[in-house]
Every structure is written in structure tokens, then in C-alpha cells.
Write an enzyme that holds these catalytic residues in place. Sequence first.
Site, PDB file in Angstrom:
ATOM      1  N   ASP A 198       0.831  -1.188   0.000  1.00  0.00           N
ATOM      2  CA  ASP A 198       0.000   0.000   0.000  1.00  0.00           C
ATOM      3  C   ASP A 198       0.872   1.246   0.000  1.00  0.00           C
ATOM      4  OD1 ASP A 198      -2.228  -1.619   0.133  1.00  0.00           O
ATOM      5  OD2 ASP A 198      -2.406  -1.484   2.311  1.00  0.00           O
ATOM      6  N   LYS A 199       0.301   2.348  -0.450  1.00  0.00           N
ATOM      7  CA  LYS A 199       1.030   3.608  -0.562  1.00  0.00           C
ATOM      8  C   LYS A 199       1.803   3.948   0.709  1.00  0.00           C
ATOM      9  CE  LYS A 199       0.171   8.583  -0.939  1.00  0.00           C
ATOM     10  NZ  LYS A 199      -0.863   9.633  -1.074  1.00  0.00           N
TER      11      LYS A 199
END
Length: 322
Positions: A133-134
Site C-alpha cells: 500500500d502507498k
Amino acid sequence: MVGDEDSVRLDRVLALLCPDLSRSRLKALILAGAVASKGSVIRDPAYHVSAGDTITIDVPPSVAAEPAGEDIALDIIYEDADIVVIDKPRGLVVHPAAGHETGTLVNALIAHCGASLSGIGGVKRPGIVHRLDKDTTGLMVVAKNDHAHQSLSAQFADHGRTGELRRGYMAFVWGAMNRPTGTINEPIDRHPHAREKMAVREGGREAITHWEAVQSFEGRESKPVATLLACQLETGRTHQIRVHLAHVGHPLMGDDTYGPHYKTKANALSGPAKAALIALDRQALHAYLLTLEHPRTGEVMTWTRDLPADLALLRDTLSAAR
């Protein structure tokens, strides 16, 4: 103009008026300030427009389908002719998507690796065999040629059931676990109402997360408040660790998506720990371990990465509260 009806959410109106644009693309345009009503820019997809309102939308010209290389610094842990292993920082999106067409890991890899990535794994995701995830930090491996891509893809599809692949994560969660180790085996699918989220759902895809309690933390009143877990994945679903731990009542600290109702628990932390959590401003998750078979030599290779500075500060301030 909006028809003669009660007020309707802006994103729903645009979905009807602009059928050629996806909902995610429309949301990105709203957030980017490309939509206006009554002479003012509207950045809230839930903004309600009324009958008679005029809406303007500025759709920029489409960009090239193939991502361009960008000079973005990478923390490279290992590299040879077949693979590159990086320590991904927070805030770095892995591959281009609506709202993140540039500034991604893929853009950085194209600049770093050059033409060798061309066509491997698709135009938008060249060399990518898994993702973080970011705002999740830690270890990622990328394939630099077709042979490596095929080998790594097979290993990640197997998830270590018959091979050597291991992915380990450090996760700071709210609350005290009721036993030292455990396994969460619950299917995951798209959330029925919030499409940007995942959820444990009957009929979803199999998802298995193993966890082990590494350290427990007490709050201001010497009561258990949080736990550091070491997690290993047996499957690779989107947001798997975040969804699973929230499902069993122990969401990740700092995870506003899957644990927003736990924000008040920060009041039980010491002053320094609460400040560290606020400064963290992301889910407290780090990919610290990666083991795989080298795609060409077959050698079993392992990399580990210590907690980044923001999570190390959270650990230290939580520990000091004892």
C-alpha cells in the site's frame, strides 16, 4: 445542468453526465479541483448539487498509456541482472492509477532499469509481481526480465505453500492479544458499500494471516493498550493484514480506513507515544522480511529491514510508557 429532482451527490451526478469516465477517474478529478459549481471549485465528492445547478468539469488531455521514467530516488537493498529489491518508503504508490499517473515506483524503476523492463508484466505494471500500500513501508522485489517475472510470479502465486517464499510484516495494533500466536483464516472481498475498501465476506477469496505477538505495551494507567505483531501471509489479498486484524478487533494503529473508531484510544497513551502516533499519520505496518528463491540460480535469499524512523519512534515511546 442537474435535472428537476432533490439534491444529489456530486459524484453520482457526474457519473450520469460523464458515462465515458470511470467513477475513480471522476473522484480524482473532483479531488484535484477540476470540478466547479456556482463559480466555486468543489473538492468534495459528497457535495450535494440541486436542480438548476450548473456544473463544469475540466478534463485534462489524456496522458500516454506507457509510464515515463522519472528520476525518483530508490533505496536499493540488492540488485543483479534479474531482480532488484528495494525498501519502499511511505507515500510512494507502486504503479500508476487514477489520480497517481506519475511519481510512482514504476516511474522510478523505468528510469533506473531502462528498456529491460519493457513489456514485463504489462505496460502499467512492468516488473511488478507484488505490491505494498502507498503508506506501507518495507521490502519489495521487482523482476527485470521475462524469466525473472515468470519465476517470481509463480512463487508469489504459491505464497510459500510449497516453496521458500516468505513475507513478514511488523504491525502495531490496538489492544492486547489473548494468546501469543494465532492464525486468521477469513475470506476477503470488496466492501459491499465502500468500494475503495475490502472486508471479510462470506464467499470472498481465501485469505490466511499468521501472527505472533512480539511485544506488548501499556498505557498511562499501566493497562495493556497496544501490541507489536510479526505477521506472515499465506495469501496475498488487497489490504489483507489491515482487514484481518480489524476484523478480530485489533486494527492497526494509525489506520483511519479500517480503525477510525479507535482514534479515542490514543488518549490512553503517554504524551510522547500519542505525539508519535499523530506524527506517524499512516497505518503502522512495515514489510520487514522477504525470502525467495532467486529466479535464475535457485539460491534461497533473505533480506530484512529494520523499522523506519517513524515506527521506531512509536515503538520507543510506547515502550517508555511502561
